[in-house]
Design an enzyme around this catalytic site. Sequence first.
Site, PDB file in Angstrom:
ATOM      1  N   ASP A   1       0.870  -1.285  -0.119  1.00 54.41           N
ATOM      2  CA  ASP A   1      -0.045   0.028  -0.047  1.00 54.41           C
ATOM      3  C   ASP A   1       0.730   1.367  -0.087  1.00 54.41           C
ATOM      4  O   ASP A   1       1.740   1.216   0.792  1.00 54.41           O
ATOM      5  CB  ASP A   1      -0.824  -0.109   1.490  1.00 54.41           C
ATOM      6  CG  ASP A   1      -1.823   0.888   1.381  1.00 54.41           C
ATOM      7  OD1 ASP A   1      -2.850   0.941   0.635  1.00 54.41           O
ATOM      8  OD2 ASP A   1      -1.642   1.943   1.871  1.00 54.41           O
ATOM      9  N   ASN A   2       0.738   2.085  -0.896  1.00 52.63           N
ATOM     10  CA  ASN A   2       1.258   3.652  -1.029  1.00 52.63           C
ATOM     11  C   ASN A   2       2.864   3.393  -0.717  1.00 52.63           C
ATOM     12  O   ASN A   2       3.330   4.065   0.029  1.00 52.63           O
ATOM     13  CB  ASN A   2       0.611   4.153   0.115  1.00 52.63           C
ATOM     14  CG  ASN A   2      -0.652   5.047  -0.545  1.00 52.63           C
ATOM     15  OD1 ASN A   2      -0.736   5.070  -1.452  1.00 52.63           O
ATOM     16  ND2 ASN A   2      -1.316   5.489   0.551  1.00 52.63           N
TER      17      ASN A   2
ATOM     18  N   GLU B   1       1.440  -0.423  -5.106  1.00 53.24           N
ATOM     19  CA  GLU B   1       0.218   0.190  -5.293  1.00 53.24           C
ATOM     20  C   GLU B   1       0.546   1.808  -5.114  1.00 53.24           C
ATOM     21  O   GLU B   1       0.165   2.174  -4.227  1.00 53.24           O
ATOM     22  CB  GLU B   1      -1.054  -0.292  -4.265  1.00 53.24           C
ATOM     23  CG  GLU B   1      -2.170   0.479  -4.336  1.00 53.24           C
ATOM     24  CD  GLU B   1      -2.432   1.783  -3.375  1.00 53.24           C
ATOM     25  OE1 GLU B   1      -3.528   2.274  -3.769  1.00 53.24           O
ATOM     26  OE2 GLU B   1      -1.692   2.045  -2.559  1.00 53.24           O
TER      27      GLU B   1
ATOM     28  N   LYS C   1     -14.623  -0.142   2.338  1.00 56.98           N
ATOM     29  CA  LYS C   1     -13.441   0.363   2.925  1.00 56.98           C
ATOM     30  C   LYS C   1     -13.960   0.602   4.435  1.00 56.98           C
ATOM     31  O   LYS C   1     -13.258   0.308   5.556  1.00 56.98           O
ATOM     32  CB  LYS C   1     -12.718   1.475   2.607  1.00 56.98           C
ATOM     33  CG  LYS C   1     -12.112   0.954   1.120  1.00 56.98           C
ATOM     34  CD  LYS C   1     -10.631   1.967   1.232  1.00 56.98           C
ATOM     35  CE  LYS C   1     -11.444   3.486   0.667  1.00 56.98           C
ATOM     36  NZ  LYS C   1     -10.419   4.331   0.307  1.00 56.98           N
ATOM     37  N   TYR C   2     -15.271   0.996   4.492  1.00 63.72           N
ATOM     38  CA  TYR C   2     -15.827   1.483   5.831  1.00 63.72           C
ATOM     39  C   TYR C   2     -17.017   0.568   6.338  1.00 63.72           C
ATOM     40  O   TYR C   2     -17.353   1.030   7.598  1.00 63.72           O
ATOM     41  CB  TYR C   2     -16.198   3.094   5.645  1.00 63.72           C
ATOM     42  CG  TYR C   2     -14.896   3.926   4.971  1.00 63.72           C
ATOM     43  CD1 TYR C   2     -13.833   4.008   5.949  1.00 63.72           C
ATOM     44  CD2 TYR C   2     -14.979   4.397   3.968  1.00 63.72           C
ATOM     45  CE1 TYR C   2     -12.846   4.839   5.353  1.00 63.72           C
ATOM     46  CE2 TYR C   2     -13.954   4.966   3.172  1.00 63.72           C
ATOM     47  CZ  TYR C   2     -12.986   5.573   3.872  1.00 63.72           C
ATOM     48  OH  TYR C   2     -12.120   6.126   3.052  1.00 63.72           O
TER      49      TYR C   2
END
Lengths: 669, 669
Positions: A388-389, A417, A529-530
């Site tokens: 991630d990132n 990503e 995601k939430y």
Amino acid sequence: MSLSLPTRLGHDGWSRVEVDRVTPELDGGRHAVKRIAGERIVVEADLLADGHEVLAGRLLFRRQGAHDFDEVPLVPLVNDRWRAGFVAAAAGRYEYTIEAWIDQYASWRRGLGRKVDADEAKEVDLLVGRRLLEECQDRADGRDREAVAAAANSIGDAELPFPDRVRIALDEQLLEVVARHPDRSRATRYRHVLAVVVDRPLARAGAWYEFFPRSFGSDGQHGTLADAERMLEHAAGLGFDIVYLPPIHPIGTSFRKGPNNTLRAGPDDPGSPWAIGSALGGHKAVHPDLGTLEDFDRFVARAQALRLEVALDIALQCSPDHPYVLEHPEWFSRRPDGTIQYAENPPKRYQDICPFDFECEAWQALWRELLSIFEFWCERGIRTFRVDNPHTKPLAFWEWCIASIKDRWPEAIFLSEAFTRPKMMYNLAKIGFTQSYTYFTWRRFKHELVEYIEELTRTEVAEFFRPNLWPNTPDILPDDLWDAPRSAFATRAILAATLGASYGVYGPAFELLDNVGRPGSGEYQDSEKYQLRRWHLDAKESLAPLLRRLNRLRRRHPALQRNDSVRFHECDNDELLCYSKAGPDGQDLVVVVVNLDYHHRHSGWIHFDVDELGLDPHERFQMHDLLSDRRYEWRSGRNFVEIDPHTMPAHVFSIRRFLRSEQDFDYFA
Amino acid sequence: MSLSLPTRLGHDGWSRVEVDRVTPELDGGRHAVKRIAGERIVVEADLLADGHEVLAGRLLFRRQGAHDFDEVPLVPLVNDRWRAGFVAAAAGRYEYTIEAWIDQYASWRRGLGRKVDADEAKEVDLLVGRRLLEECQDRADGRDREAVAAAANSIGDAELPFPDRVRIALDEQLLEVVARHPDRSRATRYRHVLAVVVDRPLARAGAWYEFFPRSFGSDGQHGTLADAERMLEHAAGLGFDIVYLPPIHPIGTSFRKGPNNTLRAGPDDPGSPWAIGSALGGHKAVHPDLGTLEDFDRFVARAQALRLEVALDIALQCSPDHPYVLEHPEWFSRRPDGTIQYAENPPKRYQDICPFDFECEAWQALWRELLSIFEFWCERGIRTFRVDNPHTKPLAFWEWCIASIKDRWPEAIFLSEAFTRPKMMYNLAKIGFTQSYTYFTWRRFKHELVEYIEELTRTEVAEFFRPNLWPNTPDILPDDLWDAPRSAFATRAILAATLGASYGVYGPAFELLDNVGRPGSGEYQDSEKYQLRRWHLDAKESLAPLLRRLNRLRRRHPALQRNDSVRFHECDNDELLCYSKAGPDGQDLVVVVVNLDYHHRHSGWIHFDVDELGLDPHERFQMHDLLSDRRYEWRSGRNFVEIDPHTMPAHVFSIRRFLRSEQDFDYFA
């Protein structure tokens, strides 16, 4: 008053041969190129020397860590270019370089031949050859030594008739024997030892399927890994190669985000999986609502039984409740008021996320701990990571971390990503990431797709950057899929699966045509995601049949498992995109024509340049549409196509050649 | 089990900034690029770092040998690319590299500004800034230190109104002050120090005139240097910049060649000047028939008075009678029968030439002696050398020799006379030759000329290879000049003088239209290499007026003194070649149209794309033909030309722009 002389002649000094322009070489040897195990790694170099003598050289290669190089002779091409290759059978990091020298014996032999032809050969010429053979004799052993000694004697034997001695001197086999024992005392070793990272085939081609296991509980409950096993069967049934899970760790409660990224979560809101860590554990723990580490092992074993690989999403960041924050406050930077610095990109603030300070005093301990996260999951059988990132963590960290993991698990795959600026994306690939997300997600129009795919596949970028094409992700519902019809999803699926050797979908949302965005964001409404989502995978409109078909074609056609052979073909209608791919041997030609307009039927003329594809322009071709199972006949030159996106937005043709005789109208596959 | 960690943070360790793709950089820093004194040397690099912070960097440069670098700030372009430049005022070898870092203060300031705009700025944000200013204070001195200290105090002063403190924090001047004292403790220094060889302007552009002084004696006698002074006046009168002489040393008698390269010379045959050395001396002596060293000095002084530079031809080889052969037999290789190895390229033999063995045991002494030849002539005022057949001597020797000479005489120019395979020609340039002969001599047709000139001027080759275009040499009468009409010589002169910033002619033979080749060779009949020739320079048909005109235009038009701006323009007639050149500022446009057919009149339409030239497509242009003094009017788009090669085979236009108003029909230059 002169500059200092070269140190000495021969190794580590000067020599007459210059080795230049070695390919592949990235950034003067700073970065490794990438290849796949089992492929031939072709290396070329310019060899130059003063004068007119015969040169020789070898490609030297070894697995990193090995002491000795293996060698293979370089073969001359044209224009002072030489080539050799080697096959790395297994994944790992390999090194290669070039050594070259003047071949005195071959030079002498060629000159002798020319003198003989011009009737100019003299006794002294044979004596020169004898001297060279005697030197070779000292380097050779066994039978070669005997052969060289015998030849030296005969050539120097004034008792023998001159023509016999010449004949021996010009013997082809003798040349080969001598070539096995060259005088390399004045050889040039290329100034760099270059590196190639060799990955397993799944690094080149694979179909990825992402889902949130927590959404697959029964009766609206938080799903467990055990519940999610049915999703493994689902993905395997669709022919995917890799399932990948968002972070599976405990989720923090401080500043937990509610549905649709609201700042206040209700008591039952599950939080974002990327807000990693709570009192229940951090990056090496499994969220209790998903299950235990043992459940995870069972999940992975089930995947393996289905020939699926499980990829984990590793996000190197913490919620404020992560054990690291409490136990290692020295790994985080603090503001002057003593509070821990949360993530921000002013004026945006991410108070649920604490970034590591990679430059903190204790950076070495921090880096080792972060590496140990990957080691932990590798030891549990995971070999594929979506990171991630990565562009918000130092390149130097990733270079060390990935090299360390791949040193121990050479088959490890790291998907970057990083949706960021192009050069940062490329640099992450250069310093070690196996694959990368791409701008494909936003490339919609013909000229954009052609330009981008050609940059990725036809330039130096192809040496280090392996694209993985995603039409959607949990973070991104691209504009053109907002409120989009089914044909849009089908188009993007076909493009991703046939333009990219690797592609992936955020599966449930994609196959069920979720086209509802949250206004003011590029994200989904009610993003998974939430919150938990309920997905009805057996819905009538599901794209599953198309995905299954595409994945089956990808497995059957080697052409679709590579990017290097992609060629775009002209079409007079800008809404129709035509490209072809060939398998490794130029066979298995696949031609794809896509209607990029999701709404309207389009027709046009494809310019099909068969010369470029290595086909006979006088042949006719049966184009077998692997999606519709219909067959068409094409010829070299202009061919008509018409595509209604609501029926099927593309042709994916396999080419079958007709026999050239009109009688033999049958085709062969 | 991990790989070893980076050593440390900051200098010589890891840092967050990556410096990549520095240009110019040749072969990963292995070779220097070339520039001209007074030109701005522009350097670019990609700067990359994780996250979203503001970067800063500087270009570092120094003259080789200097300890400290000068610095100039890098300016951001687009796409993570940065640029800076420096001017090397004097010839010499310079070094440059890049340093870059994260600018913590500018990053914080930008974030504060965004927070202020979003009404999100807090007390703690100002405290972060104060901390950064306090750190800067420790690095600054004098007034800057005071300014930073004052700002730190004010920003941290809770007594002051918050908006005032914010205003101080965002002050532009404060940003500039802080930028002068950056924190470079964690800066990245680019991994290479790169080199640029800076030459004087004559290395970029010059007109060369070659002649054999011995042919200019009176009454058929062997000419002396004193006799040849009238040739200096001749060349100066034609506007040439450099006169260059074939070797001026004593000539061997063993195996001396007779007229037309015959193996037996008569007693009065002078021999080839390239068979260097006799009992009368070697490479540091002047042939007694030419005069003494003092005569040579007078000749050079006379040239200087005429603003001509004298170039010597240095051929590193010996006749069998050269003192080196007798005094240093260890510098030559011997055959098994004890005889010295003469030059050969089987079956061809050159028994009048003994090559040095650059790899002999005593190579260091040999190399030093060869270097001393160049030093000897440099000390006598010579700065320009044409080097004979450098491709038959080791590249490593030249690299050392040329660097040694240029270290002491940075203004030295070395012209490589290597007519050999392309990569060897290029490598000689890479390792140090200032200029090179080219294939222009044999490039006759439009597509050949366009392709070759574009390779030399529009690719990486332009970074290191400076072409010098010769239509003929004493060794080469190219096919197309055999039995050729005057128009052929005129055409080749115009092409050489306007396509090449540097060009040259083997003067007397060229201007007097010598078109007689020796059958079976590519050489002249009765070549001046083996015998004296009488040249009647005042002959009516002489090309001198055209050469004089061309050289005058070359001096007057900066466009003709460079290669980088050459652009070819389309013409529908393949016998008409059209190209343009611009001066350094894009001004002084010169457009040349050449009829490549030496025999027939041709006409055609030039496609004149004024956009590409930075001109206004709505203007009309007066094309002033600098050869005929005629004027034509052209517009953007198609323009007609017609050229009779027997009148004048080309137009060389200077463009004058009409004012846009129809009333103002006058032009300005």
